[in-house]
Design an enzyme around this catalytic site. Structure first.
Site, short mmCIF file in Angstrom:
data_model
loop_
_atom_site.label_atom_id
_atom_site.label_comp_id
_atom_site.label_asym_id
_atom_site.label_seq_id
_atom_site.Cartn_x
_atom_site.Cartn_y
_atom_site.Cartn_z
N HIS A 1 6.56 -9.74 -2.06
CA HIS A 1 7.54 -10.09 -1.01
C HIS A 1 8.72 -10.85 -1.61
O HIS A 1 9.81 -10.82 -1.08
CB HIS A 1 6.88 -10.90 0.11
CG HIS A 1 6.23 -12.17 -0.34
ND1 HIS A 1 4.98 -12.19 -0.91
CD2 HIS A 1 6.65 -13.46 -0.32
CE1 HIS A 1 4.67 -13.46 -1.21
NE2 HIS A 1 5.67 -14.23 -0.86
N HIS B 1 12.55 -12.33 2.02
CA HIS B 1 11.78 -13.55 1.74
C HIS B 1 12.54 -14.39 0.73
O HIS B 1 12.65 -14.03 -0.44
CB HIS B 1 10.41 -13.19 1.20
CG HIS B 1 9.63 -12.32 2.14
ND1 HIS B 1 9.83 -10.97 2.22
CD2 HIS B 1 8.66 -12.62 3.05
CE1 HIS B 1 9.02 -10.46 3.14
NE2 HIS B 1 8.30 -11.43 3.66
N ARG C 1 -22.06 16.61 -9.75
CA ARG C 1 -21.86 15.39 -10.56
C ARG C 1 -22.39 15.60 -11.97
O ARG C 1 -21.83 15.10 -12.95
CB ARG C 1 -22.52 14.17 -9.91
CG ARG C 1 -24.02 14.29 -9.77
CD ARG C 1 -24.63 13.10 -9.04
NE ARG C 1 -26.03 13.34 -8.75
CZ ARG C 1 -27.03 12.54 -9.09
NH1 ARG C 1 -26.79 11.42 -9.74
NH2 ARG C 1 -28.27 12.85 -8.79
N HIS D 1 -24.61 5.17 3.35
CA HIS D 1 -24.17 5.73 2.08
C HIS D 1 -23.65 7.17 2.21
O HIS D 1 -23.22 7.74 1.22
CB HIS D 1 -25.33 5.72 1.08
CG HIS D 1 -25.62 4.35 0.53
ND1 HIS D 1 -25.77 3.25 1.33
CD2 HIS D 1 -25.77 3.91 -0.75
CE1 HIS D 1 -26.02 2.19 0.57
NE2 HIS D 1 -26.02 2.57 -0.69
N PHE E 1 -17.88 4.86 -0.69
CA PHE E 1 -17.21 3.61 -1.03
C PHE E 1 -15.75 3.81 -1.42
O PHE E 1 -15.09 2.89 -1.90
CB PHE E 1 -18.02 2.85 -2.08
CG PHE E 1 -19.43 2.60 -1.65
CD1 PHE E 1 -19.73 2.33 -0.32
CD2 PHE E 1 -20.49 2.67 -2.55
CE1 PHE E 1 -21.03 2.12 0.11
CE2 PHE E 1 -21.81 2.47 -2.13
CZ PHE E 1 -22.08 2.19 -0.81
N GLU F 1 -15.40 -1.87 -6.68
CA GLU F 1 -14.70 -0.59 -6.49
C GLU F 1 -13.20 -0.81 -6.35
O GLU F 1 -12.39 -0.06 -6.92
CB GLU F 1 -15.23 0.12 -5.23
CG GLU F 1 -16.70 0.52 -5.28
CD GLU F 1 -17.65 -0.64 -4.96
OE1 GLU F 1 -17.18 -1.72 -4.54
OE2 GLU F 1 -18.88 -0.46 -5.14
N HIS G 1 9.16 -19.46 3.83
CA HIS G 1 8.58 -18.22 3.30
C HIS G 1 9.48 -17.02 3.58
O HIS G 1 9.61 -16.13 2.75
CB HIS G 1 7.20 -17.98 3.94
CG HIS G 1 6.70 -16.58 3.75
ND1 HIS G 1 5.89 -16.23 2.70
CD2 HIS G 1 6.92 -15.44 4.46
CE1 HIS G 1 5.62 -14.94 2.78
NE2 HIS G 1 6.23 -14.44 3.84
N LEU H 1 -0.68 -7.74 -0.98
CA LEU H 1 -1.03 -8.89 -1.80
C LEU H 1 -2.35 -8.65 -2.54
O LEU H 1 -3.27 -8.04 -2.01
CB LEU H 1 -1.12 -10.15 -0.95
CG LEU H 1 0.22 -10.55 -0.29
CD1 LEU H 1 0.02 -11.69 0.71
CD2 LEU H 1 1.24 -10.94 -1.33
C1 LIG Z 1 -2.58 -7.28 1.96
C2 LIG Z 1 -1.46 -7.99 2.62
N1 LIG Z 1 -1.70 -8.71 3.72
C3 LIG Z 1 -0.69 -9.33 4.35
C4 LIG Z 1 0.58 -9.25 3.87
C5 LIG Z 1 1.72 -9.91 4.63
N2 LIG Z 1 2.21 -11.09 3.87
C6 LIG Z 1 3.24 -11.04 3.06
S1 LIG Z 1 3.54 -12.48 2.27
C7 LIG Z 1 2.25 -13.22 3.06
C8 LIG Z 1 1.93 -14.67 2.80
C9 LIG Z 1 1.74 -14.88 1.38
O1 LIG Z 1 1.65 -16.21 1.06
P1 LIG Z 1 1.99 -16.65 -0.40
O2 LIG Z 1 1.45 -15.69 -1.35
O3 LIG Z 1 1.59 -18.05 -0.53
O4 LIG Z 1 3.56 -16.50 -0.47
P2 LIG Z 1 4.64 -17.63 -0.18
O5 LIG Z 1 4.61 -17.91 1.29
O6 LIG Z 1 4.26 -18.81 -0.98
O7 LIG Z 1 5.91 -16.99 -0.60
C10 LIG Z 1 1.62 -12.34 3.91
C11 LIG Z 1 0.46 -12.68 4.75
C12 LIG Z 1 0.78 -8.50 2.70
N3 LIG Z 1 1.98 -8.36 2.15
N4 LIG Z 1 -0.25 -7.92 2.09
#
Ligand SMILES: Cc1ncc(C[n+]2csc(CCOP(=O)(O)OP(=O)(O)O)c2C)c(N)n1
Ligand SMILES: [Mg+2]
Length: 671
Positions: A75, A35, A360, A476, A440, A414, A265, A126
């Site tokens: 990324h 990236h 518990r 639950h 959960f 959680e 990206h 993310l």
């Molecule tokens: C939980 C999760 N879902 C999906 C992805 C795949 N993914 C990696 S980067 C991205 C887009 C992120 O956008 P942004 O944070 O705006 O990054 P930019 O394009 O600005 O570098 C996605 C969907 C991931 N890494 N984690």
């Protein structure tokens, strides 16, 4: 500002930041994947952060009072790898940068904790980094309150993207941080308006600044390419009495043909476009070449950190030897010597009293004994304190007014709780445990997986661990959750049967250093099953013979937690009919699997029929039923194969056929 203006107004800064952009372009091109756009867009912010604000020392990456820098938008890993290389972290060589994303290189696709000095947490999923950061900041507050600002006094910085802020867990994290007024937490939002599918606006119109403000944060803004403006905003954010978010307006893949588009990206590998971008920057270096004066400037920046670090070391050295040893102990995750004798004491008392308790409640008893001698524990629950039995009298409550409190009301969060606990454990100096209902686990799972992946000893106190919770019903009642937890690599799952086993389970969890523990605990009362004292921690063996067959051994019943009681009753009935029956308590499959063959054979010898009893799905049991000298025709399972139902517990066990009678019948059918 356009590139030409930026180059003219801040020529030195421009070239220093461009070193990050150039290394990123080259590494991604060499790997033919990765990236490019995010590191290019945030290079200016990161340069100002490292130059003017971040407290770090490349020569001492684990120094306890360093600022923590978390790249939540994982990324964009080339951003952090470039920074670590440029500032002189020993393990981040140019060779590593050239081998970006290759087998054996520390420059993995996404930053991984434990691979690279200077990477504080594994990011890539993310939303995790920003949520871990809340735990880092909480740990810092807690330690500063208890040890003083001379020893602990640092910021936690986060770079998060649009994706991190769109993920649900970020809301939990932001809410928790706002309530806790974590003024040392600063989030730098890469506000580039772009994600993979296109403009952010195709999927989201949230006013992020208003969202943070609504949760009690201070919000700042800057032009994310203008160093003076960035410095102004970062300075203001540091002075804020609340957690701060700085919206940094940036251009993804700045200066490249793909600037401001979703193409920017990903991997920008076109050779001509790459060269055109470098030309536009005024960058003279060839591939992976950083002009000596620029590299030198970055290295001198890295070298500056030694002063703050050595001053801190001197302050630490001025503490009494006992305090220094204690500080080292908590950061090394060493349990205090007293822990073993406290656990032994609980076990001795338990066999004297033989209490009928939910596990518990047993867990609370153990914590009440242990927490006073383990000042590093920080407990909590996601709004189920009374149900999870996680709070003990001595802890106090962690609040903005009382940072010495060691109990956290995480709220109904959680996922945020698990992510924050990861952050606390990674920060060091504290040992977090937190509770919710076993069911959960699903809500916390992405972070539980990362505890395991990172190898950190977070303890998950998961109560109401079966249909035994009764009337709350199938929403639950966990059925598949033990299997999911056991399926996760590097996760220790323990389902203890009574107070003695709970004490042993906690002893294990609190001495773990390299993996999380899931404690599965019952809502319902259970009889004591361990009736004689042993100094040996039997749970540590994973499984052991709890009750031996009297006559010829024809049946082995295996059970965990609340179903050990059922197995013992079934044994009584079988023995009464002259069928010799052994009961094996198996609180932890992982720990049993780690025993040597000779011990496993002793516990599970060939010959007898085997029936496992557990109020969950069968998945995970076949190794013990069919493998390990077992056979298909001689193995049975008494447990769940559907979701539960809403009714009193006794009725549920009867309706789902998890009873002593059903166990006896299953065994006899196999004989
Ligand atoms: C939980 C999760 N879902 C999906 C992805 C795949 N993914 C990696 S980067 C991205 C887009 C992120 O956008 P942004 O944070 O705006 O990054 P930019 O394009 O600005 O570098 C996605 C969907 C991931 N890494 N984690
Ligand atoms: Mg973006």
């Amino acid at each position: 500002m356009d590139i030409q203006t930026l180059r003219q107004t801040h020529p030195d800064h421009w070239m220093r930041a461009t070193a990050i952009r150039a290394l990123t372009l080259d590494a991604v091109a060499a790997a033919n994947s990765g990236h490019s756009g995010m590191p290019m867009g945030m290079a200016d912010v990161a340069t100002v952060l490292f130059e003017k604000h971040l407290k770090f020392d490349p020569k001492a990456p684990r120094w306890a009072d360093r600022d923590r820098f978390i790249l939540s938008a994982g990324h964009g890993s080339m951003l952090i790898y470039s920074l670590l290389y440029l500032t002189g972290y020993a393990d981040m060589t140019l060779e590593q940068i050239k081998n970006f994303r290759q087998w054996g290189a520390i420059t993995a696709g996404h930053p991984e904790y434990g691979h690279v000095a200077g990477v504080e947490t594994t990011t890539g999923p993310l939303g995790q980094g920003i949520s871990n950061a809340v735990g880092f900041a909480m740990a810092e507050e807690s330690l500063r309150a208890r040890w003083g600002a001379k020893v602990q006094d640092h910021y936690t910085w986060v770079i998060a993207g649009d994706g991190c802020l769109m993920e649900g867990v970020s809301q939990e994290a932001i809410g928790l941080a706002g309530k806790q007024q974590l003024s040392r937490l600063i989030v730098l939002w890469d506000n580039n308006g772009i994600t993979i599918d296109g403009k952010v606006s195709i999927a989201d119109v949230t006013d992020q600044k208003a969202r943070f403000a609504a949760s009690g944060w201070d919000v700042f803004e800057c032009d994310g390419h203008d160093p003076a403006d960035i410095d102004r905003a970062l300075t203001a954010a540091k002075a804020s009495p609340r957690p701060a978010m700085v919206a940094c307006k940036t251009h993804i893949a700045i200066g490249h043909a793909a600037q401001d588009t979703s193409k920017g990206h990903g991997a920008l590998t076109d050779k001509a476009q790459l060269q055109a971008a470098k030309d536009g920057y005024g960058w003279k270096g060839g591939p992976f070449e950083v002009p000596a004066d620029i590299k030198q400037w970055w290295e001198s920046l890295g070298a500056k950190g030694a002063k703050a670090r050595t001053e801190w070391e001197a302050r630490l050295a001025a503490l009494s030897p006992a305090k220094q040893a204690e500080f080292a102990r908590i950061f090394a995750l060493e349990a205090p010597a007293k822990l073993a004798s406290i656990i032994r004491g609980v076990k001795k008392q338990a066999v004297a009293d033989l209490p009928k308790l939910a596990t518990r409640a047993s867990s609370e008893k153990v914590l009440a004994a242990v927490n006073p001698v383990l000042p590093e524990t920080i407990g909590g629950s996601a709004d189920l304190t009374g149900s999870n039995n996680t709070k003990t009298a001595d802890l106090g409550v962690f609040t903005p007014e009382d940072r010495k409190g060691r109990y956290v009301y995480f709220g109904i969060r959680e996922h945020g709780m698990a992510a924050a606990m990861n952050g606390m454990a990674l920060h060091g100096g504290v040992r977090p445990y937190g509770g919710t209902f076993m069911c959960f686990t699903d809500y916390a799972r992405p972070s539980m997986r990362l505890s395991a992946l990172m190898g950190i000893p977070v303890v998950y106190v998961m109560t109401h661990d079966s249909i035994g919770l009764g009337e709350d019903g199938p929403t639950h009642q966990p059925v598949e959750h033990l299997a999911i937890s056991r399926a996760t690599p590097n996760t220790l799952v323990i389902r203890p049967a009574d107070l003695v086993e709970v004490a042993e389970a906690w002893e294990i969890a609190l001495t773990e250093k390299t993996r999380p523990t899931v404690l599965a605990l019952s809502r319902q009362n259970l009889p004591a099953v361990r009736k004689t004292h042993t100094n040996t921690n039997m749970v540590a063996k994973g499984a052991y013979v709890l009750a031996e067959a009297t006559g010829k051994r024809q049946v082995i019943l295996m059970a965990t937690g609340s179903e050990v009681e059922i197995a013992l009753k079934a044994r009584d009935a079988l023995e009464a009919e002259g069928i010799g029956t052994r009961v094996v308590s198996m609180p932890s499959m992982e720990l049993f699997a780690a025993q040597d063959e000779a011990y496993r054979r002793k516990v599970l010898p060939p010959g007898p029929v085997r029936v496992a009893v557990e109020a969950g799905v069968r998945m995970g049991w076949d190794r013990w039923l069919l493998g390990e000298r077992g056979r298909e025709g001689k193995a049975g399972f008494v447990g769940m194969s559907s979701f539960g139902a809403s009714a009193p517990m006794e009725r549920l066990y009867a309706e789902f056929g998890i009873t002593a009678e059903a166990t006896v019948a299953a065994a006899k059918a196999l004989l």
